[in-house]
Design an enzyme around this catalytic site. Structure first.
Site, PDB file in Angstrom:
ATOM      1  N   CYS A   2      57.568 -31.559  -0.277  1.00  0.00           N
ATOM      2  CA  CYS A   2      58.944 -31.738   0.178  1.00  0.00           C
ATOM      3  C   CYS A   2      59.401 -30.516   0.966  1.00  0.00           C
ATOM      4  CB  CYS A   2      59.942 -31.985  -0.945  1.00  0.00           C
ATOM      5  SG  CYS A   2      59.603 -33.461  -1.891  1.00  0.00           S
ATOM      6  N   ARG A  27      55.186 -30.845   5.005  1.00  0.00           N
ATOM      7  CA  ARG A  27      55.287 -30.754   3.547  1.00  0.00           C
ATOM      8  C   ARG A  27      55.503 -32.110   2.888  1.00  0.00           C
ATOM      9  NH1 ARG A  27      56.287 -25.373   2.067  1.00  0.00           N
ATOM     10  NH2 ARG A  27      56.927 -26.111   0.026  1.00  0.00           N
ATOM     11  N   ASN A  98      63.243 -30.015  -4.401  1.00  0.00           N
ATOM     12  CA  ASN A  98      61.785 -30.031  -4.346  1.00  0.00           C
ATOM     13  C   ASN A  98      61.310 -29.639  -5.729  1.00  0.00           C
ATOM     14  OD1 ASN A  98      59.071 -29.809  -3.743  1.00  0.00           O
ATOM     15  ND2 ASN A  98      59.272 -27.801  -2.760  1.00  0.00           N
ATOM     16  N   GLY A  99      60.431 -30.449  -6.323  1.00  0.00           N
ATOM     17  CA  GLY A  99      59.930 -30.126  -7.658  1.00  0.00           C
ATOM     18  C   GLY A  99      59.980 -31.341  -8.555  1.00  0.00           C
ATOM     19  N   GLU A 477      33.233 -29.492   2.399  1.00  0.00           N
ATOM     20  CA  GLU A 477      34.367 -29.281   3.297  1.00  0.00           C
ATOM     21  C   GLU A 477      34.382 -30.338   4.416  1.00  0.00           C
ATOM     22  OE1 GLU A 477      37.037 -27.995   3.162  1.00  0.00           O
ATOM     23  OE2 GLU A 477      37.729 -27.897   5.216  1.00  0.00           O
ATOM     24  N   LYS A 481      37.455 -33.114   4.925  1.00  0.00           N
ATOM     25  CA  LYS A 481      38.163 -33.136   6.211  1.00  0.00           C
ATOM     26  C   LYS A 481      38.108 -34.539   6.798  1.00  0.00           C
ATOM     27  CE  LYS A 481      39.707 -30.307   6.344  1.00  0.00           C
ATOM     28  NZ  LYS A 481      40.081 -29.068   5.735  1.00  0.00           N
ATOM     29  N   GLU A 484      40.188 -37.164   4.552  1.00  0.00           N
ATOM     30  CA  GLU A 484      41.644 -37.052   4.493  1.00  0.00           C
ATOM     31  C   GLU A 484      42.322 -37.509   5.781  1.00  0.00           C
ATOM     32  OE1 GLU A 484      41.995 -32.156   4.956  1.00  0.00           O
ATOM     33  OE2 GLU A 484      43.540 -33.215   3.866  1.00  0.00           O
ATOM     34  N   HIS A 500      18.641 -38.698  -7.244  1.00  0.00           N
ATOM     35  CA  HIS A 500      19.023 -38.962  -8.633  1.00  0.00           C
ATOM     36  C   HIS A 500      20.111 -40.027  -8.720  1.00  0.00           C
ATOM     37  CE1 HIS A 500      16.459 -35.716  -9.955  1.00  0.00           C
ATOM     38  NE2 HIS A 500      16.896 -35.038  -8.902  1.00  0.00           N
ATOM     39  N   LYS A 599      51.041 -31.032   2.936  1.00  0.00           N
ATOM     40  CA  LYS A 599      50.276 -29.799   3.136  1.00  0.00           C
ATOM     41  C   LYS A 599      50.265 -28.919   1.890  1.00  0.00           C
ATOM     42  CE  LYS A 599      48.650 -26.482   6.059  1.00  0.00           C
ATOM     43  NZ  LYS A 599      47.231 -26.845   6.117  1.00  0.00           N
TER      44      LYS A 599
HETATM   45  O1  M6R Z   1      47.673 -24.033   0.308  1.00  0.00           O
HETATM   46  P1  M6R Z   1      46.350 -24.122  -0.395  1.00  0.00           P
HETATM   47  O2  M6R Z   1      45.249 -23.484   0.342  1.00  0.00           O
HETATM   48  O3  M6R Z   1      46.434 -23.662  -1.826  1.00  0.00           O
HETATM   49  O4  M6R Z   1      46.046 -25.681  -0.453  1.00  0.00           O
HETATM   50  C1  M6R Z   1      44.936 -26.161  -1.145  1.00  0.00           C
HETATM   51  C2  M6R Z   1      44.644 -27.597  -0.775  1.00  0.00           C
HETATM   52  O5  M6R Z   1      45.738 -28.408  -1.095  1.00  0.00           O
HETATM   53  C3  M6R Z   1      44.305 -27.765   0.709  1.00  0.00           C
HETATM   54  O6  M6R Z   1      43.254 -26.944   1.083  1.00  0.00           O
HETATM   55  C4  M6R Z   1      43.940 -29.233   0.997  1.00  0.00           C
HETATM   56  O7  M6R Z   1      42.751 -29.558   0.358  1.00  0.00           O
HETATM   57  C5  M6R Z   1      43.838 -29.455   2.509  1.00  0.00           C
HETATM   58  N1  M6R Z   1      44.696 -30.542   2.889  1.00  0.00           N
HETATM   59  C6  M6R Z   1      42.489 -29.851   2.986  1.00  0.00           C
HETATM   60  O8  M6R Z   1      42.435 -29.952   4.361  1.00  0.00           O
END
Ligand code: M6R
Length: 604
Positions: A2, A27, A98-99, A477, A481, A484, A500, A599
């Site tokens: 948020c 956010r 937010n929270g 990674e 990527k 998502e 396996h 994010k």
């Molecule tokens: O702000 P942070 O680095 O702590 O965030 C961690 C993850 O939420 C973040 O890396 C998330 O996996 C990304 N969206 C991946 O691209």
């Protein structure tokens, strides 16, 4: 999650709020809304969808006022709907939050008799509580409310009978504030304020912030004035714009060489990594008997690379822990453990809780964080800031490669301090790190080729990434990527583990992205690639330049420059980022705002 913004000043509040929300949209973008104090009273507009949808609605409604609050939501409590969008209003109170309010049921039972709610949110119950406690004195109301509320929160509140003032309070969830010539501002993060000022402060917990047109001030819960600790960002509005790129993600992919330079160079003295400027003493690397790296998502994948590097070069046991697990597992750590937490935002709730857990067990804590002044940065014993600049796209790219660079620097320093590598080896490492940084440009030069080849991925439903050692970390990674932002199901597998179970999923035409940059296990990787190829896999192979590869084992071949094994992750990551990006583009998706995501994950 948020995004929050509040303003009181000399401009039209609606304009300030909407522009700020556009900066905070990453956010959360399930719904958005604003409330402005106007001559007609408090007027709100809310819309399902992103800030664009809110702007459309605002075209139908014009109101003037120079004080207000705005919110962009990532739904937690209550579905995605207009009634659940913020701001929420109850009686004389209009607020954004937010929270998560954990004791919302108890509050409702105690204070809700005879009342009716319009939404399914915990936030509306918080508004009800504030209204119930309000007797004309906002600060007193807030003090009483925070003694009742449990959970995490950042609130910005306007009171119907108090014009032109926004009151704010927070616990865990972030809020920053600033004064500029146009007025007083508060927001979830500094990107929303940067158009007005580069100087800001983080609102301390248990402090009430009062925003007025011509001033702002803070007081603690006992009514004492609090002096904010000012911070300065060294980037400006252009850094948080797309600057001609179609998406933030591709812009940020292209910014990596610069981000790496900014992260590496200030830590180099006499061709050696040196952390004197950040007051990280060598003594913390001596006498430790284990390292735990704790993080989430992409940051955790950077930690996986760090584990390989540290174990290889420093010969110390390193565990990489998922923060949401670590925090609840009573980890075996003590004063001889170095806990490295990694976070772009510095606000990820599970990483923060893990940091607090580590501190409570007396471990030495060091944070690798991108956002200056963030909670994780402030609460860690030591901080190594990455200098990636603002990262706006939900998919993390430049923040990841600079995290790896920070881990390389730490590894080099620790290898030197522990006597595992002599000064000449470390100086050579620095030369190699520079080559890895330059290799980013070589990977970026393959953009058109990758754009073309990802056409074959756009119709696929399942995909696999395989690799060994560092390349397994890179596979994880590459996989996150891709999934998502392209919504293609993908899995990362340690190449030797395929047999396996997972190899049963490899059939004719299933794409396998095989990362084989590690010389030490190259022959083993090639065998694993043959195994999937023999079952019809469509193989996209990534190797170092100059290695001998039989054309029959791949359909597409991408290369990175020749580098020692420890230095391959950075250019490899760039190739994987481009693969994910263009696959999403070909599928016509919203690259920067993938569904269901936000994010910064500040709630559990
Ligand atoms: O702000 P942070 O680095 O702590 O965030 C961690 C993850 O939420 C973040 O890396 C998330 O996996 C990304 N969206 C991946 O691209």
């Amino acid at each position: 999650m948020c995004g929050i913004i509040g303003f009181s000043g000399s401009l039209e509040a609606a304009d300030v709020l909407v522009t700020g929300l556009e900066q905070l949209e990453y956010r959360g973008y399930d719904s958005a809304g604003i409330a402005v104090q106007s001559k007609q009273g408090i007027q709100s507009v809310k819309a399902v969808g992103n800030v664009g949808a809110l702007k459309e609605k605002l075209k139908e409604k014009v109101f003037h006022g120079s004080c207000g609050i705005g919110h962009t939501r990532w739904a937690t409590h209550g579905g995605v709907s207009e009634v659940n969008a913020h701001p929420h209003q109850f009686g004389k109170i209009t607020l954004i939050h937010n929270g998560i309010i954990e004791n919302y049921k108890e509050i409702w039972e105690e204070y809700g008799a005879g009342k009716t709610l319009v939404s399914q949110t915990d936030t509306e119950i918080a508004a009800l509580l504030f209204d119930k406690l309000y007797q004309g004195k906002p600060e007193e109301t807030i003090k009483k409310a925070v003694s009742i509320l449990e959970g995490s929160y950042a609130f910005c509140i306007i009171f119907e009978d108090i014009p032109d003032i926004v009151y704010c309070v927070r616990k865990v969830s972030p809020l920053v504030a600033a004064r500029a010539k146009e007025g007083s501002f508060v927001a979830s993060d500094v990107t929303a304020l940067i158009a007005y000022t580069q100087d800001y402060f983080v609102l301390p917990e248990e402090t009430i912030l009062v925003l007025k047109q011509d001033t702002l001030y803070l007081e603690d819960l006992d009514g004492n004035q609090v002096e904010p600790e000012m911070l300065h960002v060294n980037w400006d509005t252009t850094a948080a714009q797309k600057n001609g790129y179609p998406h933030y993600m591709i812009k940020e992919i292209h910014e990596q060489a610069e981000a790496l330079r900014n992260t590496i160079l200030p830590r180099i003295k006499d061709n050696m990594p040196n952390f004197e400027a950040e007051q990280i003493p060598d003594s913390i690397f001596k006498g430790i008997d284990q390292i735990k790296i704790v993080a989430c998502g992409t940051a955790m994948h950077a930690g996986m690379v760090g584990k390989v590097l540290l174990e290889k070069r420093v010969r110390i046991p390193v565990g990489v822990e998922i923060a949401s697990e670590f925090r609840y597992q009573n980890p075996i750590i003590n004063e001889k453990t170095l806990v490295i937490v990694i976070s772009q935002s510095g606000e990820t709730i599970d990483t923060l809780a893990s940091l607090r857990q580590a501190k409570s067990k007396k471990a030495i804590t060091l944070a690798i964080v991108n956002v200056k002044g963030s909670t994780i940065a402030r609460e860690s014993d030591y901080v190594l800031y990455t200098h990636a600049g603002p990262e706006i796209a939900v998919a993390s790219t430049k923040a990841y490669t600079v995290q790896i660079a920070a881990l390389v620097l730490l590894t080099m320093r620790m290898a030197y301090v522990s006597g595992m590598s002599d000064i000449e080896v470390i100086k050579k490492d620095y030369e190699l790190l520079k080559l890895a940084e330059e290799a980013v440009h070589i990977s970026l030069a393959k953009e058109e080729e990758i754009k073309e080849l990802t056409n074959i991925l756009k119709e696929k439903e399942d995909l696999f990434f395989i690799g060994r050692g560092i390349d397994y970390a890179l596979s994880c990674e590459g996989s996150i990527k891709l999934k998502e932002i392209s919504y293609i199901h993908s899995e990362a597998y340690a190449a030797g583990e395929l047999k396996h179970g997972t190899i049963s999923l490899i059939t004719e035409g299933v794409p396998v992205i095989a990362i084989a940059t590690q010389e030490s296990v190259y022959a083993k990787m090639i065998s694993n690639i043959r195994e999937v190829r023999a079952r019809g896999a469509l193989v996209i192979l990534i190797t170092q330049e100059g290695v001998e590869v039989e054309p029959s084992i791949y359909n597409y071949h991408l290369t990175i420059p020749k580098l020692p094994d420890e230095f391959t992750p950075i250019p490899t990551a760039v190739l994987l980022q481009l693969i994910a990006y263009y696959t999403s583009v070909h599928r016509g998706l919203n690259v920067d705002q993938p569904r269901n995501l936000a994010k910064s994950v500040t709630v559990e």
